[in-house]
Design a protein around this motif. Structure first.
Motif, mmCIF file in Angstrom:
data_model
loop_
_atom_site.group_PDB
_atom_site.id
_atom_site.type_symbol
_atom_site.label_atom_id
_atom_site.label_comp_id
_atom_site.label_asym_id
_atom_site.label_seq_id
_atom_site.Cartn_x
_atom_site.Cartn_y
_atom_site.Cartn_z
ATOM 1 N N VAL A 1 -74.032 -19.316 -11.127
ATOM 2 C CA VAL A 1 -74.568 -20.094 -10.382
ATOM 3 C C VAL A 1 -74.550 -19.485 -8.710
ATOM 4 C CG1 VAL A 1 -75.015 -22.670 -8.418
ATOM 5 C CG2 VAL A 1 -74.247 -22.720 -11.018
ATOM 6 N N LYS B 1 -60.089 -24.739 -11.212
ATOM 7 C CA LYS B 1 -60.649 -23.698 -11.090
ATOM 8 C C LYS B 1 -60.677 -23.612 -10.117
ATOM 9 C CE LYS B 1 -61.323 -21.979 -15.369
ATOM 10 N NZ LYS B 1 -60.967 -20.914 -15.754
ATOM 11 N N LYS C 1 -60.487 -15.608 -23.094
ATOM 12 C CA LYS C 1 -60.172 -15.231 -22.128
ATOM 13 C C LYS C 1 -58.809 -15.070 -21.622
ATOM 14 C CE LYS C 1 -61.599 -20.460 -20.600
ATOM 15 N NZ LYS C 1 -61.179 -21.567 -21.390
ATOM 16 N N ALA D 1 -70.448 -20.876 -15.412
ATOM 17 C CA ALA D 1 -71.586 -21.231 -14.997
ATOM 18 C C ALA D 1 -71.903 -21.538 -12.865
ATOM 19 C CB ALA D 1 -70.965 -23.082 -16.062
ATOM 20 N N GLU D 2 -70.302 -21.974 -13.083
ATOM 21 C CA GLU D 2 -70.160 -21.650 -11.117
ATOM 22 C C GLU D 2 -70.331 -19.928 -10.475
ATOM 23 O OE1 GLU D 2 -67.909 -21.268 -8.035
ATOM 24 O OE2 GLU D 2 -67.480 -19.725 -9.515
ATOM 25 N N PRO E 1 -65.434 -28.692 -17.253
ATOM 26 C CA PRO E 1 -66.889 -28.156 -17.612
ATOM 27 C C PRO E 1 -68.168 -29.436 -16.697
ATOM 28 C CG PRO E 1 -65.624 -27.301 -18.684
ATOM 29 C CD PRO E 1 -65.225 -27.914 -18.286
ATOM 30 N N PHE E 2 -69.582 -29.406 -16.343
ATOM 31 C CA PHE E 2 -69.807 -31.371 -16.512
ATOM 32 C C PHE E 2 -69.565 -31.844 -15.414
ATOM 33 C CE2 PHE E 2 -71.728 -28.808 -20.391
ATOM 34 C CZ PHE E 2 -72.636 -28.718 -19.705
ATOM 35 N N GLU F 1 -67.675 -24.105 -21.599
ATOM 36 C CA GLU F 1 -68.498 -24.068 -20.676
ATOM 37 C C GLU F 1 -69.560 -22.658 -21.269
ATOM 38 O OE1 GLU F 1 -64.212 -22.681 -21.686
ATOM 39 O OE2 GLU F 1 -63.479 -22.045 -19.030
ATOM 40 N N TYR G 1 -71.502 -27.093 -8.482
ATOM 41 C CA TYR G 1 -71.480 -25.718 -8.075
ATOM 42 C C TYR G 1 -72.226 -25.546 -6.411
ATOM 43 C CZ TYR G 1 -69.115 -25.479 -12.398
ATOM 44 O OH TYR G 1 -68.038 -26.380 -13.187
ATOM 45 N N ASN G 2 -73.716 -25.572 -6.888
ATOM 46 C CA ASN G 2 -74.659 -24.992 -6.018
ATOM 47 C C ASN G 2 -75.084 -25.671 -5.021
ATOM 48 O OD1 ASN G 2 -76.522 -23.345 -4.948
ATOM 49 N ND2 ASN G 2 -78.722 -24.527 -6.350
ATOM 50 N N ALA H 1 -61.313 -13.281 -16.515
ATOM 51 C CA ALA H 1 -60.903 -12.803 -15.067
ATOM 52 C C ALA H 1 -61.138 -14.501 -14.762
ATOM 53 C CB ALA H 1 -62.393 -11.992 -13.385
ATOM 54 N N ALA H 2 -61.031 -15.325 -15.609
ATOM 55 C CA ALA H 2 -60.686 -16.536 -15.097
ATOM 56 C C ALA H 2 -61.536 -17.584 -14.332
ATOM 57 C CB ALA H 2 -58.699 -16.779 -14.790
ATOM 58 N N GLU H 3 -62.361 -17.131 -14.444
ATOM 59 C CA GLU H 3 -64.214 -17.815 -14.095
ATOM 60 C C GLU H 3 -64.618 -18.636 -14.660
ATOM 61 O OE1 GLU H 3 -67.012 -14.132 -12.724
ATOM 62 O OE2 GLU H 3 -65.196 -13.345 -11.831
ATOM 63 N N ASN H 4 -65.124 -19.507 -14.237
ATOM 64 C CA ASN H 4 -66.288 -19.966 -15.132
ATOM 65 C C ASN H 4 -67.668 -19.631 -14.757
ATOM 66 O OD1 ASN H 4 -67.703 -22.153 -15.439
ATOM 67 N ND2 ASN H 4 -67.025 -24.100 -13.954
ATOM 68 N N MET I 1 -63.350 -26.819 -9.862
ATOM 69 C CA MET I 1 -63.931 -28.184 -10.989
ATOM 70 C C MET I 1 -62.082 -28.094 -11.779
ATOM 71 S SD MET I 1 -64.070 -25.557 -13.781
ATOM 72 C CE MET I 1 -65.510 -25.939 -14.769
ATOM 73 N N GLU J 1 -72.234 -25.695 -20.464
ATOM 74 C CA GLU J 1 -72.582 -25.178 -19.278
ATOM 75 C C GLU J 1 -73.123 -24.210 -18.602
ATOM 76 O OE1 GLU J 1 -68.770 -25.285 -16.732
ATOM 77 O OE2 GLU J 1 -69.705 -26.628 -15.396
ATOM 78 N N ASN K 1 -61.960 -18.309 -5.661
ATOM 79 C CA ASN K 1 -60.180 -17.936 -6.226
ATOM 80 C C ASN K 1 -59.989 -16.549 -6.241
ATOM 81 O OD1 ASN K 1 -62.990 -16.807 -7.636
ATOM 82 N ND2 ASN K 1 -62.565 -17.112 -9.458
#
Lengths: 325, 325, 325, 325
Positions: free
Chosen positions: B214, D172, B232, B210-211, D132-133, B247, D137-138, B205-208, D129, B250, D176
């Motif tokens: 969170v 990203k 991806k 990690a984000e 990564p890193f 990713e 995000y929080n 879904a082209a997300e990160n 972003m 992370e 989004n």
């Protein structure tokens, strides 16, 4: 071009897939499927080798098709539908599979010659990679080219059409685009080897199928055309023309202007509506696009002139007036 | 977080798919599969409802698992693996299918309660669209929300995890992203409904991821985590960590810092190498990423401080020194 | 290969873009930029034609570079950075622009010869299409091939590297992939014309750069290598190795095994952190990947043997042990 | 809906971008631009804050627009067009930028109120972003939500429309997708905060804009609509309707059936043909799609009924007969 439509029986498959392994339909009634085909303008039939449902005997095969007003148009070598091909029918390092595939391809070519079809379809489906560090690319390409050369020489006058696709079933396929296929065809270097342009594969490879058509035709390598549609991010073989209107129209506009004398194959999967309605709707849409594109071809002098003058707006207006109510 | 690994039997499936409908493998020897699982650090098992191979009787089911050092961790409602669900288990307009799905979900929840699992997994696989003008979005969303509310109320204390995915088996799925799932969860408005974060779906879904982790955790809605990998552009459920290194690292780094007390599910398909080796390799890679991410968590004050100062270069250098030989 | 790093001044640009037309930075202090370059292992410099900031006089140009321990490595023809090239420097129908571009290319080649660089970079940036029915593909390809032939013959012994890219600045570019570039190179048919493999462009074209490297090298057409990274859905020229770890490692592993004797170009944009730190971090990461890949090359017999036996799991374990702490 | 078209002056920009930083055009003659706008059915104008070319004084601004038959329709806060916003106007950790952005937003809202526009547009362009890193995000989400709440409370009765986009200028972006924006809107929890549905952003996020429209409208959060087109893999703001025919038609079909009382914004960039022709062609195409969709709305009972019966083929035939000559 001559506008000849053919199809294959995969359009009437059970459509088993990963999440629904037993398929979206029961096995088709073959008679019903052929009656559906016969009710449309489709006039050719793409056999597989081995044919499975239809007779292996060429004469019986032709007679069967004739009952539905069909002629044998193409032969597809099925060297991908069984797990044994999982490391690639053309590029595998497994000696026994190399031999088995070679035998199958040659038998299929014999069958194709006996049927008198236009060309044989070869799809390097499992020739590719999934993981980094999982496949020896150099050795794989070497074997693939050598195998294609041997097959091409065996085929003699029979045309061979290689079909590129970016992914699925492999994550990355060796022959992943029109350009890569053209490179491969050049490496093979035999006059009877050309390209099968699957519009959906072309979309999935982020190509413009119209441009691919023109470029391949420039090299006299357009041997087959497969018609279906998708959202450009996968190859679900949707009904032609239901997603990418402008690009499919442009593709048809250029295709009509080529000397292509092969077959345009109805190449769809319709898993959520009945197969017969989907098939007929697809043929009607293909006819509609052909008809609309033909009207545009009548205006090709103006259209091409606007292109060479980089006046896109004029073309939009002109085309809209011709196409839309 | 507590680092608990579980898995399901799909990791040892035949992997039938569209092009190889009879699968890449024979049916697995169940004992061999569980011995493979038992040889790793996996300690939970995700049953399906209906369980198919394992006992339906909860006590027998638990006893079976215990022999391999496993506990029942999650229950997946299988309302997608049969053609009858093709118009969407949760959003279909077909009254009889609505009823059948509701019955199945409630039975599955009963089973989950009896097993004492952490949560129940619900995946709206066929709830979506293929063609423009083929699905009534408003009616579909209305039905889907209402059905989820009824299921959530029935579930009571049992947690429900809804799993988003952008496409496949539908061309566009209604619950296509973490954001859309969060909107749906808010519409359902029941405390026991949360999200299953499938890392591969998130990539597709082209997300990160990690984000996504969170953000979902900020809302206390992180109920399940599924681990696999891809390029991806599709969801082939590849071995975790074999494609997206940074990713995934992370993702693990942030996951470790949550209060997540559920299960991280090994969720892979390995169709071209033997299933046992692939499974073990996947578990080892997950452990490796967990270990590397844990080392980074020890430096989280520096890492987060560099982020808030927008000094990415410093983080690259720091992480490289910790991770690579 | 010989591991030679070079770079260009775009790494120290203002990074103006569509949304921030005045750029993310002020114009760089050229001395500071070259001092930064000199502080790394970069030993070559890619001039543009026209050079802009550096001296046009070849001897002065070389002397300037020598002060920073650099030699002229490559020359990039800038026939894309001005609006006048908007219909394509190589394929335009505009006669005056065809002439202007031809003159520029030949001057650039003269400059390259005087500098004694390895090769000249040609990027058909605006040669493509945005809208269906906006460009005459046949005429465009014809002109592009003819122009390249004239340039190639003028160049004589000087190598020309054509750089493919799927999109941006055009929505679809004519030379959109490694395969298409190889087809074009074959059409041009001159021994001094080869390919510039930009790893980021390769990712954006859904290729596996390692496979592209091997295939191009098989044809002895690998003339240039550009290093950067991205998420596979665009070409932001990110710091090499920060996104696609495994694929970049695999790329480096195969690149090292070629006879490539050209330059690996640091080709990044770093718009949100200071340019000097980003540049140095990028060079360090390239060195790190080179070092890790070199360790893998030492084990190439085992690695390739596992590939030919289709034992991916073994390679994962082997590589993880070599690479990670 | 009420079908109101507006536009902004970005349609007549210089279109500077990364590769052509000085743009594809000279600065527009503002009078000529407004005469072009006045020659179409566009009746609203989206001011930016600060307005730049138009008067900052609201009465003078309105009088200026009135001369061209226009009313102020929307206000866009420009907190993205300068490098200082590079770490995100809404989520940045930089205290001074937080203050500066808050001041700008409040001024813009005052301006919007004085103009009496329908709503204010907020686009979190740099909130996201790249690596990564690189971003916390929080903390970023926390700040973004808090800032939006403060802005929403200040706005009072003035509607605020948040515009999601998957990427560009960040790799990203935090907001989004339509789903993520709906989650954010829910987190903000103020009645005057809704969504700007940019059709091109929706395509780029792999959404079906029609479905996004329906879902957002279900929540009464459809505040703005932006019209343009693309190939689904980027957001080049192409002329509406030139690529995705069926999906844009379906979008218009559903949009017409909502109670949307805001503005549909012409939101295009036309860098390779003259801006005036492109603009007029775009308006004509929007009108054409609106007209075709309106004809379909007349048949909505049949269309929706076929959808609920999952009879897609019937809809294709019905629509083709209505739309095509």
């Amino acid at each position: 071009m001559k506008f000849n439509l053919d199809c294959h029986l995969f359009c009437f498959g059970t459509f088993s897939e990963r999440y629904v392994p037993t398929g979206y339909f029961d096995k088709v009634d073959v008679i019903k499927a052929f009656e559906t085909i016969a009710s449309t303008s489709v006039r050719g039939f793409m056999n597989t080798w081995k044919p499975g449902i239809l007779p292996e005997d060429p004469e019986k095969n032709k007679r069967f098709l004739l009952e539905y007003g069909l002629v044998p148009s193409l032969v597809l070598i099925d060297n991908f539908g069984d797990r044994k091909y999982k490391h690639g029918a053309f590029s595998t390092s497994q000696k026994s599979m190399q031999k088995e595939n070679m035998k199958l391809c040659k038998e299929g070519i014999d069958f194709a010659k006996a049927l008198g079809v236009h060309s044989v379809l070869l799809w390097p489906a499992h020739d590719g990679m999934d993981y980094p560090f999982s496949v020896d690319y150099n050795a794989s390409w070497k074997r693939m080219v050598e195998n294609f050369i041997e097959i091409a020489e065996y085929a003699g006058d029979m045309k061979l059409a290689i079909e590129p696709k970016p992914q699925d079933p492999r994550q990355k396929m060796l022959v992943n685009s029109t350009g890569k296929a053209m490179m491969l065809i050049n490496d093979i270097g035999r006059g009877n080897v050309g390209l099968a342009l699957d519009v959906g594969h072309s979309f999935a490879a982020a190509e413009n199928p119209a441009e691919s058509c023109v470029v391949v035709d420039r090299h006299k390598k357009l041997f087959q055309v497969h018609l279906n549609d998708n959202y450009k991010n996968a190859d679900p073989d949707m009904i032609f023309g239901t997603v990418n209107f402008w690009e499919n129209l442009e593709f048809m506009y250029y295709l009509i202007q080529t000397d292509f004398d092969g077959w345009c194959s109805v190449d769809i999967i319709a898993n959520r509506e009945n197969r017969e309605d989907s098939f007929r709707t697809c043929v009607r849409l293909i006819e509609k696009y052909y008809e609309m594109a033909s009207k545009l071809v009548e205006k090709k002098d103006i259209l091409q002139s606007n292109m060479e003058d980089y006046r896109f707006s004029k073309n939009v207006d002109l085309i809209s007036n011709i196409i839309f109510r």
